[in-house]
Design a protein around this motif. Sequence first.
Motif, short mmCIF file in Angstrom:
data_model
loop_
_atom_site.label_atom_id
_atom_site.label_comp_id
_atom_site.label_asym_id
_atom_site.label_seq_id
_atom_site.Cartn_x
_atom_site.Cartn_y
_atom_site.Cartn_z
N ARG A 180 0.82 -1.22 0.00
CA ARG A 180 0.00 0.00 0.00
C ARG A 180 0.85 1.26 0.00
O ARG A 180 2.02 1.26 0.39
CB ARG A 180 -1.00 0.01 1.14
N TYR A 202 -1.47 8.04 14.81
CA TYR A 202 -1.03 7.40 13.58
C TYR A 202 -0.76 5.92 13.82
O TYR A 202 -1.14 5.05 13.03
CB TYR A 202 0.23 8.13 13.04
N ALA A 231 0.19 5.12 1.52
CA ALA A 231 -0.79 5.69 2.47
C ALA A 231 -0.47 7.15 2.78
O ALA A 231 -0.04 7.49 3.88
CB ALA A 231 -0.76 4.85 3.75
N PRO A 232 -0.66 8.03 1.79
CA PRO A 232 -0.28 9.42 2.01
C PRO A 232 -1.29 10.19 2.87
O PRO A 232 -2.48 9.87 2.89
CB PRO A 232 -0.28 10.00 0.59
N SER A 233 -0.78 11.18 3.56
CA SER A 233 -1.64 12.07 4.36
C SER A 233 -1.89 13.33 3.54
O SER A 233 -0.94 13.97 3.10
CB SER A 233 -0.93 12.46 5.66
N LEU A 246 10.20 5.59 8.94
CA LEU A 246 9.17 4.98 9.78
C LEU A 246 9.62 3.62 10.35
O LEU A 246 8.84 2.95 11.03
CB LEU A 246 7.85 4.85 9.01
N GLU A 281 -4.76 8.82 4.34
CA GLU A 281 -4.67 8.89 5.81
C GLU A 281 -5.06 10.29 6.28
O GLU A 281 -4.23 11.13 6.62
CB GLU A 281 -3.27 8.48 6.26
N ARG A 291 7.12 1.35 3.05
CA ARG A 291 7.20 2.78 3.39
C ARG A 291 8.65 3.16 3.62
O ARG A 291 9.54 2.29 3.66
CB ARG A 291 6.36 3.07 4.63
N1 GLU Z 1 0.53 8.64 6.29
C1 GLU Z 1 1.93 8.52 6.52
C2 GLU Z 1 2.68 9.62 5.81
O1 GLU Z 1 2.14 10.24 4.90
C3 GLU Z 1 2.49 7.20 6.02
C4 GLU Z 1 2.24 6.14 6.97
C5 GLU Z 1 2.77 4.76 6.61
O2 GLU Z 1 3.16 4.52 5.46
O3 GLU Z 1 2.72 3.92 7.50
O4 GLU Z 1 3.81 9.87 6.17
#
Ligand code: GLU
Length: 277
Positions: free
Chosen positions: A5, A180, A7-9, A202, A41, A198
């Motif tokens: 996946r 988060y 998962a951008p904010s 992280l 996200e 990712r």
């Molecule tokens: N939403 C997070 C971000 O934009 C990414 C989180 C993830 O990949 O676990 O930095």
Amino acid sequence: MIVTRFAPSPNGHLHLGHAYSAITAHDLAKEAGGTFLLRIEDIDGARSRPDLADEFRRDLDWLGLEWQEVAPQSQRIESYQAAAQKLKDVGLLYPCTCTRSEIQRAQQAAGIEGGLYPGTCKGRDDLDLEKPHCLRLDLDKAMAGVGELIWTDEHAGSVMVDPRDFGDVVIMRKDEPASYHLAATLDDAADGVTLVTRGSDLFPATHIHRLLQELLGLPVPHWHHHQLLLDEQGKKLAKRRGSPSLANMREQSEDGLLLAEQLRLQRLPGGISLESA
Ligand code: GLU
């Protein structure tokens, strides 16, 4: 089957670092005949901009990626609350009414600069819960209950869970529906993600995510933390430091497919480098 996946904010435009991340996750799934998911996200209500989610879809399309989109975080609040309740019921969360400056003062008084929460609210039953409060994980208790835990990263191999750097981390935020850590962990499980892909920034957070999986009885995926793209100062690309946005490049009719190919070959534009492995 592999499920990855991106998962951008939606609180800022996507830049080359995001493109690299999305392409990595996309290609890992595609090469294995798996599925690549897009999850918005948008849990951070005050900072989230719904218009950016649309922009992100256009950016990914411009890069030639194909994805399946799953529900955004704003539609999953109940699952976060239910999981927090579960942890609360077994005594693993405690309320904390501390403000940022109270935490700082307590840290100074205890002789610790910055860093970990000093436990001011832990074990207290006289807190005014009418005040805004977050819920923190009682880390010692949580770790004592799970024993030795391992997680697997495609580059780093087997990693022993060691979340001590996080201390009593916030699980339910004061100002937002969840942290988060809780939201991403629950969502990855709900979405059937088998390879969490990712950036390496992280990597440390995975210690907390693996612990939460154990505490909540969630399936355990593998992780692929990829190298970050760095700017001229050797810092992670960031819009606020002037990294050009994908939307900008797209609007200037740059070739997204060519850009994606260059990123795959790690041929990076001037001034940008890949973090050393
Ligand atoms: N939403 C997070 C971000 O934009 C990414 C989180 C993830 O990949 O676990 O930095």
